[in-house]
Design an enzyme around this catalytic site. Structure first.
Site, PDB file in Angstrom:
ATOM      1  N   GLY A   1      17.830  39.443  33.868  1.00  0.00           N
ATOM      2  CA  GLY A   1      18.139  38.009  33.876  1.00  0.00           C
ATOM      3  C   GLY A   1      18.481  37.618  35.293  1.00  0.00           C
ATOM      4  N   ARG A   2      19.639  38.100  35.722  1.00  0.00           N
ATOM      5  CA  ARG A   2      20.177  37.775  37.037  1.00  0.00           C
ATOM      6  C   ARG A   2      19.172  38.003  38.170  1.00  0.00           C
ATOM      7  NH1 ARG A   2      25.645  37.963  37.995  1.00  0.00           N
ATOM      8  NH2 ARG A   2      25.982  39.148  36.085  1.00  0.00           N
TER       9      ARG A   2
ATOM     10  N   CYS B   1      40.765  19.726  37.532  1.00  0.00           N
ATOM     11  CA  CYS B   1      42.215  19.790  37.534  1.00  0.00           C
ATOM     12  C   CYS B   1      42.711  21.187  37.197  1.00  0.00           C
ATOM     13  CB  CYS B   1      42.776  18.770  36.555  1.00  0.00           C
ATOM     14  SG  CYS B   1      42.472  17.121  37.135  1.00  0.00           S
TER      15      CYS B   1
ATOM     16  N   GLU C   1      15.153  44.221  30.608  1.00  0.00           N
ATOM     17  CA  GLU C   1      15.520  42.824  30.321  1.00  0.00           C
ATOM     18  C   GLU C   1      16.294  42.186  31.465  1.00  0.00           C
ATOM     19  OE1 GLU C   1      18.080  43.702  26.969  1.00  0.00           O
ATOM     20  OE2 GLU C   1      16.394  43.546  25.603  1.00  0.00           O
TER      21      GLU C   1
HETATM   22  C1  LIG Z   1      23.030  39.955  29.833  1.00  0.00           C
HETATM   23  C2  LIG Z   1      22.005  40.810  29.235  1.00  0.00           C
HETATM   24  C3  LIG Z   1      20.863  41.122  29.943  1.00  0.00           C
HETATM   25  C4  LIG Z   1      20.610  40.638  31.350  1.00  0.00           C
HETATM   26  O1  LIG Z   1      21.422  41.239  32.286  1.00  0.00           O
HETATM   27  P1  LIG Z   1      21.224  40.902  33.842  1.00  0.00           P
HETATM   28  O2  LIG Z   1      22.272  41.674  34.518  1.00  0.00           O
HETATM   29  O3  LIG Z   1      21.377  39.436  33.981  1.00  0.00           O
HETATM   30  O4  LIG Z   1      19.872  41.374  34.226  1.00  0.00           O
HETATM   31  C5  LIG Z   1      19.904  41.892  29.321  1.00  0.00           C
HETATM   32  N1  LIG Z   1      20.072  42.343  28.064  1.00  0.00           N
HETATM   33  C6  LIG Z   1      21.173  42.056  27.346  1.00  0.00           C
HETATM   34  C7  LIG Z   1      21.282  42.540  25.966  1.00  0.00           C
HETATM   35  C8  LIG Z   1      22.177  41.285  27.902  1.00  0.00           C
HETATM   36  O5  LIG Z   1      23.264  41.008  27.184  1.00  0.00           O
END
Ligand SMILES: *Cc1c(COP(=O)(O)O)cnc(C)c1O
Length: 430
Positions: free
Chosen positions: A291-292, A360, A289
């Site tokens: 994201g980053r 601020c 999974e």
């Molecule tokens: C945040 C998260 C991800 C993604 O993590 P990255 O470091 O952005 O790849 C995947 N699975 C779960 C459950 C998360 O909370």
């Protein structure tokens, strides 16, 4: 400043996706988030290829919390990715954009009744169940709706990875998942005997984010495979899926030494095959999974420089027209970034300045003590690698409007989100 994806310098000026940053600013103003569409697609394709999505039926789910406008839902659908959501709002976004609900993993450590109802109604593929409260809710709602729901259990594997305290999630002391140490996972599996509507098909763990070492991920693979075997032997439940959570860490500054997506995926797949062979079991379908690592380097932020304050022998503060409202990560995690002046890309970088936001808060500093070319008010500054957890964490603090978002590719601009107006900011007031 490292050039990512399609970035190139022509006549001292920076281009992304074949578009001059100065032209973007002319049309869309600043602050402005810019996404390199080809780089997002390339990252998705790398993940799918090396995680053996076609070959082995493994799945790559983009973690939507990193950045999830409808545009991203449509793009990752085109790239045949699955999607992680963690809230009703993210689920609604995906649903509205026509994302296939069976390819959704629904996460969250405290899904509300309304959110569970929504997930069941929409027919999300998998609920990643975090706790007993959710398990009860889900059974009750599925009973009422006369549905059977496939679930994974999120577990806390007790693995410490080297990353910031706030984005570490696999350790024993965590708000996420069923703990292994106190037997909660086994209690949850016992409890399944009373339930008819939830069907456990896999396990999930996510040990944290922005991790560069491989070892914690490989340890995680071992822990998960052993559990799958144990659960089959002790409870007769055959789990088909193992979800290993988030992806590889990424480059923000020279201090970061990220691994290629290819190496990361191959190491995980190899380890899974090896461990399963040793345990005498088939390799389950794997899920990852990221994201980053899909979106971070594909996003940048453009700002206009305003005030420049030279406090002799102390520091030069260079203030921009955004800050912690569009990028909270420096204030929240002391995250580092690189920057440049898009209209002076080849200038020498003798100057050392601190890039400050306009909020601020003294803590509203985007980059501390960074080397940069000669600057003057009105120059356009770019911070790179702001694609993940930038727009998605943006706020209206100080009643500052959220910036516009555009995507660029092959010399063309696709508007993604318009800039908020003052009226938008006040829209909720009664
Ligand atoms: C945040 C998260 C991800 C993604 O993590 P990255 O470091 O952005 O790849 C995947 N699975 C779960 C459950 C998360 O909370």
């Amino acid at each position: 400043m490292k050039l990512h994806g399609s970035m190139e310098i022509k006549n001292d000026e920076l281009y992304i996706g074949g578009v001059n940053c100065l032209d973007m600013v002319k049309e869309y103003k600043t602050p402005l988030y810019v996404f390199d569409e080809q780089l997002i697609r390339d990252n998705c394709r790398e993940y799918r290829k090396y995680f053996k999505a076609e070959e082995n039926g493994n799945r790559v789910a983009y973690a939507g919390k990193a950045f999830l406008p409808g545009y991203m839902c449509r793009l990752i659908k085109e790239e045949k990715m699955c999607l992680d959501v963690v809230s009703g709002g993210e689920l609604y976004t995906a649903h509205k954009s026509g994302f296939p609900m069976e390819n959704i993993f629904f996460h969250g450590n405290n899904k509300t009744r309304e959110e569970v109802e929504m997930g069941v109604e929409y027919g999300v593929g998998k609920f990643v169940v975090d706790n007993f409260y959710e398990l009860d809710l889900l059974e009750e709602i599925c009973e009422r709706e006369d549905k059977v729901q496939e679930i994974y259990f999120r577990i806390t594997p007790g693995i410490e990875a080297h990353t910031h305290e706030y984005i570490k999630t696999g350790q024993i002391d965590s708000k996420f998942g069923f703990a292994l140490v106190n037997g909660d996972l086994y209690n949850a599996i016992e409890k399944l005997k009373e339930y008819k509507r939830v069907k456990l098909v896999g396990l999930h763990a996510h040990i944290g984010s922005q991790i560069f070492e491989l070892e914690p991920f490989l340890d995680e693979v071992d822990v998960m495979m052993k559990l799958v075997k144990e659960i089959k032997e002790n409870y007769g439940i055959e789990l088909t899926d193992v979800d290993l959570g988030g992806g590889v860490g990424v480059y923000y500054t020279e201090e970061d030494k990220p691994r290629a997506i290819k190496d990361f995926c191959e190491a995980i797949i190899d380890r899974a095959e090896k461990t399963c062979a040793e345990l005498g079991m088939e390799v389950p379908h794997l899920v990852i999974e990221p994201g980053r690592s899909v979106i971070a380097n594909a996003g940048s932020t453009l700002y206009t420089i305003g005030s420049i304050k030279d406090i002799k022998d102390v520091r030069v503060y260079v203030s921009v027209d955004g800050g912690m409202t569009d990028n909270i990560r420096p204030s929240l995690y002391h995250a580092g970034y690189e920057c440049s002046i898009v209209n002076k890309m080849n200038g020498d970088t003798e100057n050392r300045v601190t890039i400050a936001g306009k909020c601020c808060e003294s803590g509203d500093i985007l980059i501390n003590n960074v080397a940069i070319s000669e600057i003057e008010s009105g120059d356009i500054l770019i911070t790179t690698s702001t694609g993940a957890y930038g727009y998605s964490m943006a706020s209206n603090y100080n009643k500052i409007q959220k910036p516009a978002v555009i995507a660029v590719k092959n010399g063309e601009i696709t508007p993604v989100c318009r800039r908020q107006t003052f009226e938008d900011v006040l829209a909720l007031e009664l």
